[in-house]
Enzyme design. Structure first.
Site, PDB file in Angstrom:
ATOM      1  N   LYS A  61     -55.074 -81.095  28.733  1.00 51.11           N
ATOM      2  CA  LYS A  61     -54.676 -82.473  29.361  1.00 51.11           C
ATOM      3  C   LYS A  61     -56.088 -82.775  30.219  1.00 51.11           C
ATOM      4  O   LYS A  61     -56.484 -81.961  31.014  1.00 51.11           O
ATOM      5  CB  LYS A  61     -53.612 -82.404  30.325  1.00 51.11           C
ATOM      6  CG  LYS A  61     -52.352 -82.294  29.459  1.00 51.11           C
ATOM      7  CD  LYS A  61     -51.238 -81.938  30.468  1.00 51.11           C
ATOM      8  CE  LYS A  61     -51.148 -80.457  30.905  1.00 51.11           C
ATOM      9  NZ  LYS A  61     -51.022 -79.533  30.039  1.00 51.11           N
ATOM     10  N   MET A 114     -59.964 -80.264  41.629  1.00 49.44           N
ATOM     11  CA  MET A 114     -59.793 -81.696  41.127  1.00 49.44           C
ATOM     12  C   MET A 114     -60.013 -82.890  41.925  1.00 49.44           C
ATOM     13  O   MET A 114     -59.127 -83.512  42.198  1.00 49.44           O
ATOM     14  CB  MET A 114     -58.676 -81.755  40.105  1.00 49.44           C
ATOM     15  CG  MET A 114     -58.423 -80.823  38.963  1.00 49.44           C
ATOM     16  SD  MET A 114     -56.822 -80.576  38.358  1.00 49.44           S
ATOM     17  CE  MET A 114     -56.152 -79.330  39.501  1.00 49.44           C
ATOM     18  N   ASP A 118     -55.981 -74.630  26.951  1.00 41.95           N
ATOM     19  CA  ASP A 118     -56.313 -75.669  27.739  1.00 41.95           C
ATOM     20  C   ASP A 118     -57.764 -75.875  27.067  1.00 41.95           C
ATOM     21  O   ASP A 118     -58.447 -75.459  26.627  1.00 41.95           O
ATOM     22  CB  ASP A 118     -56.581 -75.497  29.259  1.00 41.95           C
ATOM     23  CG  ASP A 118     -54.989 -75.318  29.623  1.00 41.95           C
ATOM     24  OD1 ASP A 118     -53.958 -75.926  29.194  1.00 41.95           O
ATOM     25  OD2 ASP A 118     -55.110 -74.756  31.111  1.00 41.95           O
TER      26      ASP A 118
END
Length: 278
Positions: A57, A170, A35
């Site tokens: 991502k 997030m 990641d």
């Protein structure tokens, strides 16, 4: 030779929080698919011959699709390689690991999961937040600010009725929307909140406020974590909810992992300035 996939958690940012098993698996890897938020210090544990590829991502930027990641894992391990799929935090929490497990099972690929310290635990440790407390909260709920469908599946009234500490991964910067939903569900306006940015790194920042004033919180660098609940009143000395809007700048650097046999007094790992999607 038979290959194998390891779904490994890299922890919240500080390389010293990587588990011993994760470090061992990394040192034996032929391929590392990582990641974006995994630090360089952790990636340096991979052997010199290993292929190391960023498949992260990041919100707002083009990235490798989940289908491509699944294809890479299946194809590489079919060649007899030891593949490490390295994820920030813990792979089982908002890490899309369910989709990867399904792809590996469908292809009859052997895999193993190596857990890591998730962001909420890392943030709570450095900010000295007891996520549960006998007098304040008997439950802990992890939520994400993103979902695959874009819809909000959360039952906010049920959540508030639990009296739980809420950790939102997030959260983006849509604090007013989160605050409105929680207040509409009955959570008091004076409920303490804290935003932790780049937890466990030398760039960690914390902003403390309450639910009523959450909309006025600054845009701290991603990745961020939003913690909401009465347990914050038992947090470390840096928190003061007598006066909302308390900002705590980056903390002092501490020990960090050296890829050699000894520890060095260098600064902690730095994270990307973008946030990984759920």
């Amino acid at each position: 030779m038979t290959g194998k996939v390891y779904l490994v958690g890299a922890g919240p940012g500080d390389p010293e929080l990587l588990t011993l098993k994760a470090a061992r698996v990394l040192k034996q890897a032929d391929v590392v698919l990582h990641d974006d938020l995994v630090s360089t210090q952790i990636l340096q544990l991979a052997p010199a011959h290993a292929q190391v590829r960023n498949v992260g991502k990041r919100c707002g930027k083009k990235s490798v699709s989940q289908e491509e990641i699944n294809f890479l894992m299946v194809t590489l391990v079919a060649s007899g390689l030891q593949v490490v799929r390295l994820k920030g935090g813990d792979p089982l929490i908002f890490g899309r690991v369910g989709e990867e497990i399904a792809a590996l099972r469908q292809a009859n690929i052997e895999f193993e999961i190596v857990p890591g310290i998730t962001a909420a635990l890392g943030a709570a440790s450095t900010a000295q937040i007891p996520l549960t407390h006998r007098q304040s909260s008997h439950a802990l709920v992890f939520l994400t600010g993103h979902s695959a469908s874009g819809a909000d599946p959360t039952d906010w009234h049920a959540l508030v009725s639990l009296g739980a500490t809420v950790a939102i991964y997030m959260p983006g910067h849509h604090y007013s929307e989160i605050a409105s939903k929680l207040r509409a569900a009955g959570l008091p306006a004076e409920t303490p909140c804290a935003i932790v940015s780049r937890a466990t790194t030398s760039e960690e920042q914390i902003f403390s406020t309450n639910l009523e004033d959450l909309n006025d919180a600054p845009r701290l660098p991603a990745p961020t974590l939003l913690v909401i609940g009465e347990v914050l009143r038992h947090a470390g000395h840096r928190f003061s909810f007598e006066e909302v809007g308390t900002y705590w700048p980056p903390s002092e650097p501490s020990l960090a992992m050296d890829t050699g046999p000894k520890l060095s007094h260098s600064s902690r790992a730095r994270l990307s300035d973008e946030e990984q999607g759920a």
